[in-house]
Motif scaffolding. Structure first.
Motif, PDB file in Angstrom:
ATOM      1  N   PRO A 171       0.809  -1.232   0.000  1.00  9.83           N
ATOM      2  CA  PRO A 171       0.000   0.000   0.000  1.00  9.83           C
ATOM      3  C   PRO A 171       0.832   1.267   0.000  1.00  9.83           C
ATOM      4  O   PRO A 171       0.496   2.256  -0.673  1.00  9.83           O
ATOM      5  CB  PRO A 171      -0.840  -0.135   1.280  1.00  9.83           C
ATOM      6  CG  PRO A 171      -0.891  -1.597   1.555  1.00  9.83           C
ATOM      7  CD  PRO A 171       0.436  -2.125   1.111  1.00  9.83           C
ATOM      8  N   LYS A 172       1.976   1.244   0.720  1.00 11.18           N
ATOM      9  CA  LYS A 172       2.828   2.435   0.749  1.00 11.18           C
ATOM     10  C   LYS A 172       3.486   2.684  -0.606  1.00 11.18           C
ATOM     11  O   LYS A 172       3.610   3.838  -1.039  1.00 11.18           O
ATOM     12  CB  LYS A 172       3.884   2.296   1.834  1.00 11.18           C
ATOM     13  CG  LYS A 172       3.337   2.374   3.248  1.00 11.18           C
ATOM     14  CD  LYS A 172       4.460   2.346   4.263  1.00 11.18           C
ATOM     15  CE  LYS A 172       3.914   2.499   5.675  1.00 11.18           C
ATOM     16  NZ  LYS A 172       4.994   2.491   6.696  1.00 11.18           N
ATOM     17  N   VAL A 256      -7.084   0.097  -3.109  1.00  9.49           N
ATOM     18  CA  VAL A 256      -7.858   0.881  -4.065  1.00  9.49           C
ATOM     19  C   VAL A 256      -7.889   2.341  -3.654  1.00  9.49           C
ATOM     20  O   VAL A 256      -8.169   2.674  -2.489  1.00  9.49           O
ATOM     21  CB  VAL A 256      -9.295   0.335  -4.178  1.00  9.49           C
ATOM     22  CG1 VAL A 256     -10.139   1.242  -5.066  1.00  9.49           C
ATOM     23  CG2 VAL A 256      -9.271  -1.075  -4.731  1.00  9.49           C
ATOM     24  N   SER A 257      -7.606   3.198  -4.606  1.00  6.14           N
ATOM     25  CA  SER A 257      -7.720   4.648  -4.440  1.00  6.14           C
ATOM     26  C   SER A 257      -7.690   5.259  -5.840  1.00  6.14           C
ATOM     27  O   SER A 257      -7.313   4.593  -6.822  1.00  6.14           O
ATOM     28  CB  SER A 257      -6.595   5.216  -3.572  1.00  6.14           C
ATOM     29  OG  SER A 257      -5.344   5.042  -4.194  1.00  6.14           O
ATOM     30  N   GLN A 258      -8.079   6.490  -5.925  1.00  3.95           N
ATOM     31  CA  GLN A 258      -8.040   7.141  -7.238  1.00  3.95           C
ATOM     32  C   GLN A 258      -6.593   7.345  -7.691  1.00  3.95           C
ATOM     33  O   GLN A 258      -6.315   7.393  -8.898  1.00  3.95           O
ATOM     34  CB  GLN A 258      -8.777   8.478  -7.176  1.00  3.95           C
ATOM     35  CG  GLN A 258      -9.159   9.007  -8.540  1.00  3.95           C
ATOM     36  CD  GLN A 258     -10.247  10.025  -8.471  1.00  3.95           C
ATOM     37  OE1 GLN A 258     -10.530  10.567  -7.407  1.00  3.95           O
ATOM     38  NE2 GLN A 258     -10.858  10.327  -9.612  1.00  3.95           N
ATOM     39  N   HIS A 259      -5.692   7.447  -6.740  1.00  9.61           N
ATOM     40  CA  HIS A 259      -4.273   7.551  -7.086  1.00  9.61           C
ATOM     41  C   HIS A 259      -3.779   6.246  -7.731  1.00  9.61           C
ATOM     42  O   HIS A 259      -3.026   6.268  -8.723  1.00  9.61           O
ATOM     43  CB  HIS A 259      -3.465   7.863  -5.834  1.00  9.61           C
ATOM     44  CG  HIS A 259      -2.017   8.110  -6.087  1.00  9.61           C
ATOM     45  ND1 HIS A 259      -1.539   9.267  -6.658  1.00  9.61           N
ATOM     46  CD2 HIS A 259      -0.921   7.321  -5.868  1.00  9.61           C
ATOM     47  CE1 HIS A 259      -0.221   9.215  -6.767  1.00  9.61           C
ATOM     48  NE2 HIS A 259       0.181   8.038  -6.298  1.00  9.61           N
ATOM     49  N   ALA A 260      -4.200   5.106  -7.188  1.00 10.03           N
ATOM     50  CA  ALA A 260      -3.808   3.822  -7.779  1.00 10.03           C
ATOM     51  C   ALA A 260      -4.431   3.640  -9.160  1.00 10.03           C
ATOM     52  O   ALA A 260      -3.787   3.086 -10.072  1.00 10.03           O
ATOM     53  CB  ALA A 260      -4.229   2.679  -6.860  1.00 10.03           C
ATOM     54  N   VAL A 261      -5.661   4.100  -9.333  1.00 11.26           N
ATOM     55  CA  VAL A 261      -6.301   4.021 -10.649  1.00 11.26           C
ATOM     56  C   VAL A 261      -5.525   4.854 -11.663  1.00 11.26           C
ATOM     57  O   VAL A 261      -5.330   4.453 -12.824  1.00 11.26           O
ATOM     58  CB  VAL A 261      -7.773   4.483 -10.550  1.00 11.26           C
ATOM     59  CG1 VAL A 261      -8.404   4.585 -11.934  1.00 11.26           C
ATOM     60  CG2 VAL A 261      -8.564   3.517  -9.683  1.00 11.26           C
ATOM     61  N   ILE A 282      -3.518  -5.282 -15.709  1.00  9.03           N
ATOM     62  CA  ILE A 282      -4.254  -4.034 -15.471  1.00  9.03           C
ATOM     63  C   ILE A 282      -5.758  -4.268 -15.582  1.00  9.03           C
ATOM     64  O   ILE A 282      -6.552  -3.807 -14.750  1.00  9.03           O
ATOM     65  CB  ILE A 282      -3.786  -2.950 -16.457  1.00  9.03           C
ATOM     66  CG1 ILE A 282      -2.311  -2.626 -16.234  1.00  9.03           C
ATOM     67  CG2 ILE A 282      -4.647  -1.701 -16.310  1.00  9.03           C
ATOM     68  CD1 ILE A 282      -1.718  -1.709 -17.279  1.00  9.03           C
ATOM     69  N   ALA A 283      -6.167  -5.005 -16.603  1.00  8.86           N
ATOM     70  CA  ALA A 283      -7.593  -5.300 -16.765  1.00  8.86           C
ATOM     71  C   ALA A 283      -8.126  -6.122 -15.594  1.00  8.86           C
ATOM     72  O   ALA A 283      -9.255  -5.901 -15.125  1.00  8.86           O
ATOM     73  CB  ALA A 283      -7.815  -6.034 -18.087  1.00  8.86           C
ATOM     74  N   ALA A 284      -7.315  -7.074 -15.110  1.00 12.61           N
ATOM     75  CA  ALA A 284      -7.740  -7.887 -13.967  1.00 12.61           C
ATOM     76  C   ALA A 284      -7.927  -7.027 -12.716  1.00 12.61           C
ATOM     77  O   ALA A 284      -8.869  -7.224 -11.934  1.00 12.61           O
ATOM     78  CB  ALA A 284      -6.717  -8.996 -13.710  1.00 12.61           C
ATOM     79  N   PHE A 285      -7.010  -6.070 -12.530  1.00 19.33           N
ATOM     80  CA  PHE A 285      -7.154  -5.171 -11.378  1.00 19.33           C
ATOM     81  C   PHE A 285      -8.427  -4.331 -11.482  1.00 19.33           C
ATOM     82  O   PHE A 285      -9.166  -4.160 -10.503  1.00 19.33           O
ATOM     83  CB  PHE A 285      -5.925  -4.264 -11.289  1.00 19.33           C
ATOM     84  CG  PHE A 285      -5.976  -3.288 -10.147  1.00 19.33           C
ATOM     85  CD1 PHE A 285      -5.596  -3.672  -8.866  1.00 19.33           C
ATOM     86  CD2 PHE A 285      -6.393  -1.978 -10.346  1.00 19.33           C
ATOM     87  CE1 PHE A 285      -5.636  -2.768  -7.816  1.00 19.33           C
ATOM     88  CE2 PHE A 285      -6.433  -1.070  -9.306  1.00 19.33           C
ATOM     89  CZ  PHE A 285      -6.055  -1.467  -8.040  1.00 19.33           C
ATOM     90  N   PHE A 286      -8.713  -3.792 -12.646  1.00 16.89           N
ATOM     91  CA  PHE A 286      -9.906  -2.965 -12.828  1.00 16.89           C
ATOM     92  C   PHE A 286     -11.194  -3.790 -12.679  1.00 16.89           C
ATOM     93  O   PHE A 286     -12.185  -3.306 -12.122  1.00 16.89           O
ATOM     94  CB  PHE A 286      -9.876  -2.297 -14.196  1.00 16.89           C
ATOM     95  CG  PHE A 286      -8.917  -1.143 -14.277  1.00 16.89           C
ATOM     96  CD1 PHE A 286      -8.470  -0.510 -13.131  1.00 16.89           C
ATOM     97  CD2 PHE A 286      -8.452  -0.679 -15.506  1.00 16.89           C
ATOM     98  CE1 PHE A 286      -7.581   0.556 -13.199  1.00 16.89           C
ATOM     99  CE2 PHE A 286      -7.571   0.384 -15.585  1.00 16.89           C
ATOM    100  CZ  PHE A 286      -7.129   1.000 -14.431  1.00 16.89           C
TER     101      PHE A 286
END
Length: 625
Positions: A171-172, A256-261, A282-286
């Motif tokens: 996360p960091k 999950v955060s908008q920064h990670a997106v 990337i698709a799997a994460f989304f």
């Protein structure tokens, strides 16, 4: 390894490249089997003691050596299609485990913090690359058929993720990424690291929920004795701890955060350079992000607003609205419009994902046109944003506020109706009952005026000749209040009886007023004029009897007592008539009770004290005048 240019070693290269790869492979195999364990032990001891022989760049060199052998082992042993013998594969894994302990993980984690604080970005990228390869190897150990490797993998996972004080740095690392600071290879390592970690944790969470007794069965089937029992107890304990781990909360709250997106979107924008594997990650994460539920649908909430009934129903909201930002939409649009990807079989998954996200965004924008504006804004609270956008900005807080306002309005309306009802009751009581109550109380007080003592009140004579009783005023008001209160609970029959009694008392009071007026009139006429003695004597004899009769008729309550007290008039001699008239007039004016005995000399002449004055008719309109 992360690009389409063929930089990674493949079996499709030329003859020279193949010979070089074979030579490198033989060296790595020989080094791992003979030297890797002792060398790594010695180096770890130096780092553990913080030896003075270490130089500034030795830690980074150590990370690069370990990373190289880990990547070699994963590329040739795990992804090589099983071309290596099973015995050699087990030996290689056993030697690499020397650098798969808690100390090495702690060394990598602390180094990432130190490199980030000192802004050593190249060293940080090397440490993250090693961290990614270690997680790849940890996954392989978790799925290994060797019980020892599997137990060691569970122990490492327990220390990194499931412990009360976890040392996980993923996360960091995601939150510390800054655009324009790190390379594309670093982003690829972060994406691979995130995918491997999430897959491993999700697999173990499902296994622990379904039941984890297979490890114990495997240990019991192969070994018997104290060691087998200890391993069985350790596996049971670690599975119990892992079962309490909330994987969904870990992913939704920490990852999950908008920064990670934005990080994933930036890497996806280089889809022409990245290998298809990176695009799939990337698709799997989304897709995983889109399936996380923030709030679930509930029953209809109905309430009245004015004259209409409003129905509010909250929909099931997910984290998919985080993908509806301008950067992601532009990248997905370019992927859909790229003609080279339409004929590429390896890009089918990313094309399908892009079309689904764009279609969902278009449907949501039809219901909520504000999404076009929301896509330009960076939202810090991802969960609240997704919930409000999905439900058209109607959240649980808004519903609670509306319900509270509705209850307050209802309470205010009830209070107003209650006040109006009380006011109408008071007006009706004051108009119909209160006046009669005060009048009745005043009549009763006037009737009881004769019995009032000096202690109860003083009699004052007003200017208009009326008597005001100070003590009686308070009693009249108290009586009126009591009658007013009692009249509120009277039945119809009781009110009729009360009304008849009031009328009778009013008639009695009217008679008393007439009598009092007649007496006041007679007293005033006694002092008005003087008459001759002949007229007084004649009138005294005639009017005495008439006055007595009138008194008996008007005052029936006087009864027989008045007749007994009356004394018949005695005739007076004609010579003494003028003198007697003067004495009678003087006595009537002075009102002295003792003057009767002097005037009549104690004789038996029967002239009543008070009625005597009333028997003398001073009326100027009499026939004799």
């Amino acid at each position: 390894y992360h690009t389409r240019s063929g930089a990674a070693a493949t079996t499709d290269a030329g003859a020279v490249t193949l010979r070089t790869q074979r030579s490198l492979h033989r060296f790595c195999s020989s080094f791992v089997s003979r030297c890797y364990g002792p060398v790594m032990k010695s180096l770890k001891n130096e780092f553990r003691r913080d030896s003075v022989r270490l130089e500034d760049g030795d830690k980074v060199i150590f990370f690069r050596i370990v990373w190289f052998f880990f990547q070699w082992w994963r590329t040739y042993r795990l992804e090589g299609g099983g071309k290596v013998a099973e015995t050699e594969d087990k030996t290689a894994v056993g030697q690499l485990i020397f650098t798969m302990d808690v100390f090495t993980f702690n060394l990598v984690f602390t180094s990432t913090d130190t490199f980030y604080q000192h802004k050593k970005h190249p060293d940080l990228m090397q440490a993250v690359a090693l961290y990614q390869e270690m997680m790849q190897l940890l996954t392989a150990m978790y799925h290994s058929e060797d019980v020892t490797e599997h137990v060691m993998a569970l122990g490492l996972m327990d220390r990194i993720f499931y412990n009360a004080d976890p040392i996980d740095r993923l996360p960091k690392l995601l939150s510390r990424w800054v655009p324009g600071t790190y390379t594309r290879e670093y982003l690829c390592d972060l994406v691979e690291l995130c995918h491997t970690t999430l897959t491993l944790l999700e697999t173990n969470a499902k296994y622990c929920v379904e039941g984890g007794s297979e490890e114990a069965a495997r240990v019991d089937s192969k070994k018997k004795g104290a060691n087998a029992k200890q391993k069985n107890d350790a596996i049971t304990r670690m599975n119990a701890i892992a079962a309490e781990f909330d994987f969904t909360s870990y992913f939704a709250r920490k990852i999950v955060s908008q920064h990670a997106v934005l990080l994933y979107t930036r890497l996806l924008s280089q889809y022409r350079t990245n290998v298809p594997r990176i695009s799939d990650r990337i698709a799997a994460f989304f897709v995983r992000l889109s399936r996380v539920e923030v709030s679930t649908a509930d029953d209809d909430a109905e309430f009245e607003e004015g004259d209409e009934e409003v129905k509010i129903k909250l929909k099931t909201s997910t984290l998919e609205p985080l993908l509806w930002n301008i950067q992601t939409i532009m990248v997905l649009g370019s992927i859909l419009n790229d003609s080279h990807l339409k004929n590429d079989p390896e890009s089918a998954s990313i094309l399908s994902f892009a079309s689904v996200i764009i279609r969902h965004y278009a449907r949501a924008a039809q219901d909520n046109p504000m999404l076009h504006v929301e896509s330009l804004i960076k939202h810090q609270n991802a969960h609240r944003f997704c919930e409000s956008v999905t439900n058209l900005y109607v959240t649980d807080e808004v519903r609670m506020m509306v319900e509270r306002d509705r209850l307050l309005d209802g309470m205010i309306e009830d209070d107003k109706e209650h006040e109006q009802h009380e006011q109408q009751q008071e007006e009706r009581v004051e108009h119909g009952i209160s006046v009669n109550a005060r009048r009745t109380a005043a009549i009763e007080a006037q009737a009881a005026r004769a019995d009032i003592s000096d202690d109860e009140g003083e009699v004052e004579f007003g200017v208009d000749g009326t008597d005001e009783i100070e003590g009686a005023r308070e009693r009249i008001e108290e009586k009126a209040k009591k009658i007013k209160i009692s009249n509120k609970t009277l039945t119809e029959e009781e009110r009729e009886k009360h009304e008849e009694r009031r009328k009778k008392m009013a008639e009695l009071a009217q008679k008393r007023k007439e009598k009092a007026a007649a007496e006041n009139k007679d007293k005033g006429e006694d002092t008005a004029t003087e008459a001759t003695s002949d007229d007084m004597v004649a009138t005294t004899e005639d009017d005495g009897t008439e006055s007595a009769k009138r008194t008996r008729e008007e005052s029936p309550e006087a009864g027989e007592g008045a007749d007994n007290d009356a004394v018949p008039a005695v005739p007076v001699d004609e010579d003494d008539a003028p003198k007697a008239a003067k004495r009678i007039k003087k006595t009537a004016v002075e009102g002295d009770d003792d003057s009767d005995d002097e005037m009549f000399g104690g004789t038996d002449t029967a002239i009543a004290k008070k009625p005597a004055a009333s028997t003398i008719n001073w009326d100027d309109d009499s026939d004799e005048d």
